[in-house]
Write an enzyme that holds these catalytic residues in place. Structure first.
Site, PDB file in Angstrom:
ATOM      1  N   ARG A  34       0.839  -1.193   0.000  1.00 30.79           N
ATOM      2  CA  ARG A  34       0.000   0.000   0.000  1.00 30.79           C
ATOM      3  C   ARG A  34       0.879   1.250   0.000  1.00 30.79           C
ATOM      4  O   ARG A  34       2.094   1.157   0.156  1.00 30.79           O
ATOM      5  CB  ARG A  34      -0.942   0.004   1.208  1.00 30.79           C
ATOM      6  CG  ARG A  34      -0.216  -0.292   2.524  1.00 30.79           C
ATOM      7  CD  ARG A  34      -0.772   0.430   3.680  1.00 30.79           C
ATOM      8  NE  ARG A  34      -0.655   1.868   3.555  1.00 30.79           N
ATOM      9  CZ  ARG A  34       0.475   2.548   3.723  1.00 30.79           C
ATOM     10  NH1 ARG A  34       1.613   1.959   3.987  1.00 30.79           N
ATOM     11  NH2 ARG A  34       0.487   3.861   3.593  1.00 30.79           N
ATOM     12  N   GLY A  35       0.207   2.408  -0.162  1.00 30.43           N
ATOM     13  CA  GLY A  35       0.936   3.657  -0.327  1.00 30.43           C
ATOM     14  C   GLY A  35       0.961   3.934  -1.823  1.00 30.43           C
ATOM     15  O   GLY A  35       1.333   3.049  -2.612  1.00 30.43           O
ATOM     16  N   ALA A  36       0.571   5.153  -2.201  1.00 28.43           N
ATOM     17  CA  ALA A  36       0.345   5.447  -3.621  1.00 28.43           C
ATOM     18  C   ALA A  36       1.554   5.123  -4.519  1.00 28.43           C
ATOM     19  O   ALA A  36       1.406   4.404  -5.517  1.00 28.43           O
ATOM     20  CB  ALA A  36      -0.096   6.895  -3.758  1.00 28.43           C
ATOM     21  N   ARG A  75      -7.453  -0.337  -6.881  1.00 28.60           N
ATOM     22  CA  ARG A  75      -7.774   0.729  -5.922  1.00 28.60           C
ATOM     23  C   ARG A  75      -8.004   2.010  -6.723  1.00 28.60           C
ATOM     24  O   ARG A  75      -7.191   2.359  -7.581  1.00 28.60           O
ATOM     25  CB  ARG A  75      -6.644   0.913  -4.901  1.00 28.60           C
ATOM     26  CG  ARG A  75      -6.495  -0.309  -3.986  1.00 28.60           C
ATOM     27  CD  ARG A  75      -5.680  -0.003  -2.764  1.00 28.60           C
ATOM     28  NE  ARG A  75      -6.399   0.827  -1.799  1.00 28.60           N
ATOM     29  CZ  ARG A  75      -5.811   1.418  -0.761  1.00 28.60           C
ATOM     30  NH1 ARG A  75      -4.494   1.284  -0.565  1.00 28.60           N
ATOM     31  NH2 ARG A  75      -6.504   2.145   0.090  1.00 28.60           N
ATOM     32  N   GLN A 177      -2.142   2.642   9.929  1.00 30.94           N
ATOM     33  CA  GLN A 177      -0.866   2.714   9.201  1.00 30.94           C
ATOM     34  C   GLN A 177       0.177   3.508   9.996  1.00 30.94           C
ATOM     35  O   GLN A 177       1.369   3.239   9.909  1.00 30.94           O
ATOM     36  CB  GLN A 177      -1.072   3.381   7.830  1.00 30.94           C
ATOM     37  CG  GLN A 177      -1.817   2.540   6.812  1.00 30.94           C
ATOM     38  CD  GLN A 177      -3.305   2.781   6.830  1.00 30.94           C
ATOM     39  OE1 GLN A 177      -3.885   3.153   7.855  1.00 30.94           O
ATOM     40  NE2 GLN A 177      -3.968   2.566   5.700  1.00 30.94           N
ATOM     41  N   ASP A 218      -2.385  10.823  -2.317  1.00 29.15           N
ATOM     42  CA  ASP A 218      -2.791   9.743  -3.213  1.00 29.15           C
ATOM     43  C   ASP A 218      -3.181  10.269  -4.585  1.00 29.15           C
ATOM     44  O   ASP A 218      -3.102   9.552  -5.579  1.00 29.15           O
ATOM     45  CB  ASP A 218      -3.940   8.946  -2.592  1.00 29.15           C
ATOM     46  CG  ASP A 218      -3.407   8.128  -1.421  1.00 29.15           C
ATOM     47  OD1 ASP A 218      -3.244   8.713  -0.321  1.00 29.15           O
ATOM     48  OD2 ASP A 218      -3.091   6.949  -1.623  1.00 29.15           O
ATOM     49  N   ASN A 228      -5.837  12.442   0.295  1.00 24.13           N
ATOM     50  CA  ASN A 228      -4.889  11.659   1.112  1.00 24.13           C
ATOM     51  C   ASN A 228      -5.692  10.926   2.180  1.00 24.13           C
ATOM     52  O   ASN A 228      -6.917  11.081   2.282  1.00 24.13           O
ATOM     53  CB  ASN A 228      -3.817  12.572   1.721  1.00 24.13           C
ATOM     54  CG  ASN A 228      -2.675  11.773   2.327  1.00 24.13           C
ATOM     55  OD1 ASN A 228      -2.134  10.880   1.677  1.00 24.13           O
ATOM     56  ND2 ASN A 228      -2.310  12.064   3.561  1.00 24.13           N
ATOM     57  N   LYS A 229      -5.015  10.150   2.980  1.00 23.06           N
ATOM     58  CA  LYS A 229      -5.650   9.293   3.971  1.00 23.06           C
ATOM     59  C   LYS A 229      -6.683  10.044   4.813  1.00 23.06           C
ATOM     60  O   LYS A 229      -6.455  11.189   5.199  1.00 23.06           O
ATOM     61  CB  LYS A 229      -4.559   8.694   4.863  1.00 23.06           C
ATOM     62  CG  LYS A 229      -5.032   7.740   5.944  1.00 23.06           C
ATOM     63  CD  LYS A 229      -5.931   6.635   5.449  1.00 23.06           C
ATOM     64  CE  LYS A 229      -5.284   5.763   4.401  1.00 23.06           C
ATOM     65  NZ  LYS A 229      -6.264   4.881   3.714  1.00 23.06           N
TER      66      LYS A 229
END
Ligand code: MRU
Length: 343
Positions: A34-36, A75, A177, A218, A228-229
Site C-alpha cells: 500500500r501507499g500510492a 484501488r 498505518q 494519493d 490523502n488518507k
C-alpha cells in the site's frame, strides 16, 4: 515478485512471492502492499507478469488488455496506478516481447521513484527548522514509496542532516498505518517520535508546539486539491487554526492534471468491518489459533449499524502551504505552478 506483507507489520516480517499478476492485484486490494507510489510500482510489475503469462508479442492483445484493466481496478483513489499503466500503454512494442518491455519499464519506474524520494527529502530540508516538531499522518515511509519515503523522507533527510527532529505520528484509524508502519520505520531509523490517537492532534499541536505538518498524497488535482488518507483534511483545518504550515510531499506520479479539482477525484470506500472491528494481533501461535476460530477481527461496535468508511478525504488547495516534489517546491498560485512543474 516479492513484497513484505504490510498487514502483518510490525508483529511479523512476512514476505510474499508470486509470478501471478492476480496475486499482486489481491495484495494491492488487501493493502498487503500500500501507499500510492508503492502500488504504482507494484502495478508496473503486475503488468509485466501478465504480459509474460499471456506470451504477448508486438502489441497489447485482448487478454493482456483485460489484465491491465484488472490491475487498474484494484484501488481507485491513488492515481499512480493509472498514470503508470497509461505510461506502459504508450510504449513502442512492435516486434518485441511485451513482458520484456514492461519489465524493463517497471525497473525504470522503480529507480525513478527511489530517486524522487531522495530529491523530495533534499528539497524538503529547507522547510524544516532545527529542533523541529513535525506532525504526520498515515504512513509515507520506504515501504509505501520508492524506498526512502515522501513526507517521511523529508523527516529522514532532516534527521540525517543533523537537525534534531521530533515526530508526532497519528495512529491513523481505522487500519493504523501510523501506529503499525510509521512507528515501525521511525523506530528502526532511530528518530524520536510520539504516537498519538488521531483525535489528539489538536492538543498535541498546542502542547508540543508543532512547527509543521507534512503528509503524503494519493492524488493531487490540477488546482492543488489533494486526496490523502482519511483525517488529512481535518489536520489541515487544525493547522489553519494554529497557524502551522501544512505541506504535501509527493512525487510527480501522484499528480492528476486531468482532475480539475478535488470534485473529480474518486474516493475509495472500504469494507465497514474495518471500522466496526479491531484486528487481532497475529504474532503468538495461540493468537493465530484464535484468529482461525474467530476470523482475523474483533468486533468493537454493535451489529447491524450503518457505517461510512471513506479511505481518503480531499484537502482544499487553499489549506496547503506548499507541495514538495522531486522537481522542487511548488507554491501558490497552484493552477499555474503545478502545470509548470508537472504538466
Ligand atoms: O490506504 P493507503 O494506506 O494505501 O493510503 C496511503 C495514504 O493515504 C498515505 O497517507 C500516503 O500519504 C500516500 S502514499 C505515501
Amino acid at each position: 515478485m516479492t513484497i513484505i506483507d504490510q498487514t502483518r507489520l510490525p508483529l511479523e516480517e512476512k514476505f510474499l512471492s508470486s509470478k501471478n499478476y492476480r496475486d499482486v492485484c489481491e495484495w494491492i486490494k488487501s493493502l498487503r502492499i500500500r501507499g500510492a507510489p508503492a502500488i504504482g510500482i507494484a502495478a508496473a510489475y503486475a503488468a509485466a507478469l501478465a504480459a509474460f503469462e499471456f506470451g504477448s508479442k508486438g502489441k497489447i492483445d485482448p487478454r493482456l488488455d483485460g489484465a491491465l484493466g484488472e490491475i487498474h481496478q484494484t484501488r481507485p483513489t491513488a492515481v499512480n496506478i493509472r498514470n503508470i499503466l497509461a505510461r506502459l500503454r504508450k510504449l513502442d512494442l512492435s516486434g518485441k516481447v511485451v513482458g520484456d518491455v514492461f519489465l524493463g519499464e517497471a525497473h525504470k519506474i522503480l529507480a525513478e521513484e527511489v530517486d524522487s524520494c531522495r530529491k523530495i527529502g533534499r528539497f524538503g530540508l529547507e522547510l524544516v527548522p532545527d529542533e523541529a516538531v513535525i506532525l504526520t499522518h498515515c504512513h509515507t515511509g520506504g515501504l509505501a514509496t520508492g524506498g526512502y519515503g515522501t513526507a517521511l523522507g523529508i523527516i529522514r533527510a532532516a534527521h540525517e542532516a543533523g537537525k534534531r527532529v521530533m515526530v508526532i505520528a497519528d495512529e491513523t484509524r481505522p487500519l493504523l498505518q501510523g501506529a503499525r508502519l510509521t512507528a515501525y520505520e521511525l523506530q528502526k531509523l532511530g528518530i524520536d517520535f510520539k504516537l498519538i490517537v488521531d483525535g489528539a492532534s489538536g492538543i498535541a499541536m498546542k502542547k508540543f508546539k508543532v512547527d509543521l505538518v507534512v503528509v503524503g498524497a494519493d492524488r493531487i488535482a490540477a488546482n492543488g486539491d489533494t486526496a490523502n488518507k482519511i483525517g488529512t483534511y481535518n489536520l489541515s483545518v487544525l493547522c489553519k487554526e494554529h497557524k502551522i504550515p501544512f505541506y504535501i510531499a509527493a512525487p510527480s506520479s501522484s499528480f492528476d492534471l486531468a482532475a480539475k479539482s478535488g470534485e473529480d477525484i474518486p474516493i475509495e470506500e472500504r469494507n465497514p468491518d474495518e471500522v466496526t472491528h479491531f484486528r487481532v494481533a497475529p504474532s503468538a501461535p495461540w493468537r493465530k489459533f484464535i484468529m482461525t476460530l474467530m476470523g482475523a477481527n474483533c468486533r468493537s461496535a454493535p451489529e447491524n449499524i450503518s457505517v461510512y468508511a471513506p479511505a481518503f478525504d480531499v484537502t482544499p488547495a487553499d489549506n496547503i502551504a506548499a507541495f514538495i516534489t522531486e522537481r522542487g517546491i511548488i507554491r501558490k498560485p497552484y493552477l499555474a505552478s503545478i502545470a509548470k512543474a508537472v504538466g
